[in-house]
Motif scaffolding. Structure first.
Motif, PDB file in Angstrom:
ATOM      1  N   LEU A 146       0.948  -0.754  -0.246  1.00 44.12           N
ATOM      2  CA  LEU A 146       0.048   0.267  -0.068  1.00 44.12           C
ATOM      3  C   LEU A 146       0.972   0.959   0.070  1.00 44.12           C
ATOM      4  O   LEU A 146       0.871   2.216  -0.812  1.00 44.12           O
ATOM      5  N   CYS A 149       3.036   1.241  -3.726  1.00 40.97           N
ATOM      6  CA  CYS A 149       2.112   1.342  -4.585  1.00 40.97           C
ATOM      7  C   CYS A 149       0.850   2.086  -5.262  1.00 40.97           C
ATOM      8  O   CYS A 149       0.307   2.318  -6.075  1.00 40.97           O
ATOM      9  N   CYS A 150       0.072   3.173  -3.744  1.00 37.68           N
ATOM     10  CA  CYS A 150      -0.739   3.457  -3.877  1.00 37.68           C
ATOM     11  C   CYS A 150      -0.079   5.267  -4.248  1.00 37.68           C
ATOM     12  O   CYS A 150      -0.216   5.399  -3.377  1.00 37.68           O
ATOM     13  N   THR A 152      -2.126   7.819  -5.070  1.00 40.00           N
ATOM     14  CA  THR A 152      -3.632   8.117  -4.399  1.00 40.00           C
ATOM     15  C   THR A 152      -2.998   8.720  -3.208  1.00 40.00           C
ATOM     16  O   THR A 152      -4.365   9.447  -2.565  1.00 40.00           O
ATOM     17  N   CYS A 153      -2.116   7.747  -2.655  1.00 39.58           N
ATOM     18  CA  CYS A 153      -3.282   7.888  -1.212  1.00 39.58           C
ATOM     19  C   CYS A 153      -2.068   8.991  -0.823  1.00 39.58           C
ATOM     20  O   CYS A 153      -2.161   9.109   1.151  1.00 39.58           O
ATOM     21  N   ALA A 165      -6.879   4.607   1.010  1.00 42.58           N
ATOM     22  CA  ALA A 165      -6.043   3.505   0.889  1.00 42.58           C
ATOM     23  C   ALA A 165      -6.975   2.397   0.720  1.00 42.58           C
ATOM     24  O   ALA A 165      -7.311   1.185   0.040  1.00 42.58           O
ATOM     25  N   TYR A 168      -7.920   1.957  -2.777  1.00 39.79           N
ATOM     26  CA  TYR A 168      -7.240   1.916  -3.691  1.00 39.79           C
ATOM     27  C   TYR A 168      -7.343  -0.023  -3.057  1.00 39.79           C
ATOM     28  O   TYR A 168      -7.663  -0.595  -4.023  1.00 39.79           O
ATOM     29  N   TRP A 169      -8.258  -0.285  -2.041  1.00 36.36           N
ATOM     30  CA  TRP A 169      -8.464  -2.038  -1.798  1.00 36.36           C
ATOM     31  C   TRP A 169      -9.308  -2.139  -2.249  1.00 36.36           C
ATOM     32  O   TRP A 169      -9.291  -3.650  -3.340  1.00 36.36           O
ATOM     33  N   CYS A 213       7.298   1.013  -6.059  1.00 33.31           N
ATOM     34  CA  CYS A 213       6.396   0.334  -6.451  1.00 33.31           C
ATOM     35  C   CYS A 213       6.789  -0.959  -7.247  1.00 33.31           C
ATOM     36  O   CYS A 213       7.220  -0.981  -8.748  1.00 33.31           O
TER      37      CYS A 213
END
Length: 338
Positions: A146, A149-150, A152-153, A165, A168-169, A213
């Motif tokens: 997380l 690679c996220c 937008t987080c 988060a 994204y999940w 990532c």
């Protein structure tokens, strides 16, 4: 008697020095004096030493790394019917209701990384995967995946957004991964743990770079894309004590965000009630259950500063009054069981 300009300058210098001295005094919240002041000013909780006296300010700032964001109003809001409210117990501990889900007892360690936004999320996701499988399946969601690679987080180990988060999940999915150097799952945590306790060993002073990532697993025996698990949905919980309790009772732990003050760093036992000190930032945590202790209503919460902090990694905080903002940005989701 007239005061000369030189005398005024001297007076100003004295005042500035006094203010600076006072500021320096409150910058270190780990002194015995500060801890004793906390305990003398209230009786709902006990403070004690969790960190070495000379823990770096940079490390302390990394402990609270969640950005309160604009995603929350965009999430669908879960609203439960109130037919169960009257039958809810006074005390609820999910570890007793779902004994076949050992992750409910886990305390993770974010180390020198402002990744609490990710930890609160994957901890609750891990619990919910087991709970929604009726205790038949375990999947330890990877905080490292997380963080890495996220996009937008947020900024990984610099700061992050807890609502993003959960989205994204749902939209992309997360792989499995154990704690630091466990080699469990696809992608284990890469940041060393913090050193709690009374030792004088230095904390890690620099943030570990976790920005890249990598879409492969630590082991060639696990396929990254096939290992991913997704959320069925992601939603917020109404800013309401009963709604939060109903969500916990029906679906398991969730993620909330609280303002962290310097006195919280020294929490040991009891029901936390912010007493003194200055704010450090906002911190994402996993809310598990609720109860009443010595007349004080509380939320039962898991922290991510390892099991040597607080009450074996857990803490209790005042319930029903949005203390430190813990009730106004609660999010969760349901897993897709594979």
């Amino acid at each position: 008697m007239k005061t000369t300009m030189a005398e005024l300058n001297v007076a100003l210098i004295v005042i500035v020095c006094a203010i600076s001295t006072g500021a320096r005094a409150i910058q270190n919240p780990f002194t015995d004096k500060f801890i004793n002041q906390i305990n003398s000013r209230q009786n709902s909780w006990k403070a004690g030493r969790n960190f070495p006296l000379h823990t770096s300010n940079k490390f302390i700032k990394n402990l609270a790394g969640t950005i309160k964001d604009a995603y929350l109003p965009k999430l669908p809001q879960m609203k439960h019917g109130d037919e169960l409210i009257g039958s809810l117990p006074d005390n609820f501990d999910p570890r007793e209701r779902w004994p076949n889900c050992p992750s409910l007892n886990d305390i993770r360690d974010q180390g020198a990384c402002a990744s609490c936004w990710a930890f609160g999320a994957v901890e609750a996701m891990t619990d919910r995967y087991c709970i929604h499988s009726n205790g038949t399946k375990q999947f330890h969601f990877s905080a490292q995946d997380l963080i890495n690679c996220c996009e937008t987080c947020g900024l990984g180990c610099i700061r992050g957004v807890h609502t993003a988060a959960w989205l994204y999940w749902k939209q992309v999915g997360l792989v499995s991964g154990g704690n630091y150097k466990t080699n469990d799952g696809c992608k284990s945590y890469k940041i060393p743990p913090g050193l709690n306790g009374t030792s004088n060993a230095p904390y890690f002073k620099e943030t570990v770079d976790a920005s890249q990532c990598v879409t492969t697993c630590d082991s060639n025996d696990i396929d990254y894309s096939q290992n991913k698990r997704h959320g069925k949905n992601a939603y917020s919980i109404d800013y309401n004590e009963d709604q939060i309790k109903l969500e916990l009772f029906k679906n398991g732990p969730l993620e909330g965000v609280m303002a962290v003050y310097t006195d919280f760093l020294s929490y040991k036992t009891g029901v936390y009630n912010q007493t003194q000190g200055h704010i450090l930032g906002h911190h994402a945590v996993k809310i598990l259950g609720w109860g009443v202790e010595n007349g004080h209503k509380y939320w039962l919460v898991a922290n991510s500063w390892n099991q040597h902090w607080g009450d074996e990694g857990f803490f209790k905080i005042l319930r029903g009054v949005n203390h430190c903002g813990i009730e106004d940005s609660v999010v969760a989701g349901e897993p897709i069981i594979v």
